[in-house]
Design a protein around this motif. Structure first.
Motif: not given
Length: 103
Positions: A21-27, A37-41
Motif C-alpha cells: 500500500e505504501k508503494g502505491y501511495e508513493h506512486r 490493490r494491496a489486498w488484491a495483490t
C-alpha cells in the motif's frame, strides 16, 4: 464472517499489505485504491487468508508482485521513432551540459 473481515489473515499478510500500500501511495495512487490493490495483490499471491488449521497450505505465487515492473515502458512503445529520437537527443544534451558544469 462479514465481507471485508481481515481476521483470517496472518500478521505477515497484513504487513505485506501495508508495505504494498505504501508503494502505491508513493506512486500517487489514492489511499482507498492503494489499499484495495494491496489486498488484491496479497490475495493473488497467497490465496487469501491463511490463518486456520495447522496444514502446510499452498505455495505462494510471487508473480503478481513482479508484474508491476514489467508494465513499465508501455508509453515509449506508443511514441513515434521521431519522438523517441528527439527525447534521446534532449537527454544527451542535458547530460553533456551537466558534465561541463561539473568538470
Amino acid at each position: 464472517m462479514p465481507r471485508g473481515d481481515k481476521s483470517s489473515y496472518t500478521d505477515k499478510q497484513k504487513r505485506q499489505v501495508e508495505h504494498i500500500e505504501k508503494g502505491y501511495e508513493h506512486r500517487g495512487v489514492g489511499k482507498g485504491e492503494a489499499e484495495r490493490r494491496a489486498w488484491a495483490t496479497v490475495n493473488a499471491e497467497t490465496g487469501g487468508g491463511k490463518k486456520s488449521g495447522g496444514g502446510r497450505g499452498k505455495a505462494e505465487n510471487h508473480g503478481p508482485s513482479r508484474k508491476g515492473g514489467k508494465l513499465g515502458g508501455a508509453a515509449a512503445a506508443h511514441r513515434t521513432a521521431a519522438e523517441r529520437s528527439a527525447s534521446a537527443k534532449k537527454a544527451a544534451a542535458t547530460r553533456k551540459r551537466n558534465a561541463e558544469k561539473r568538470g
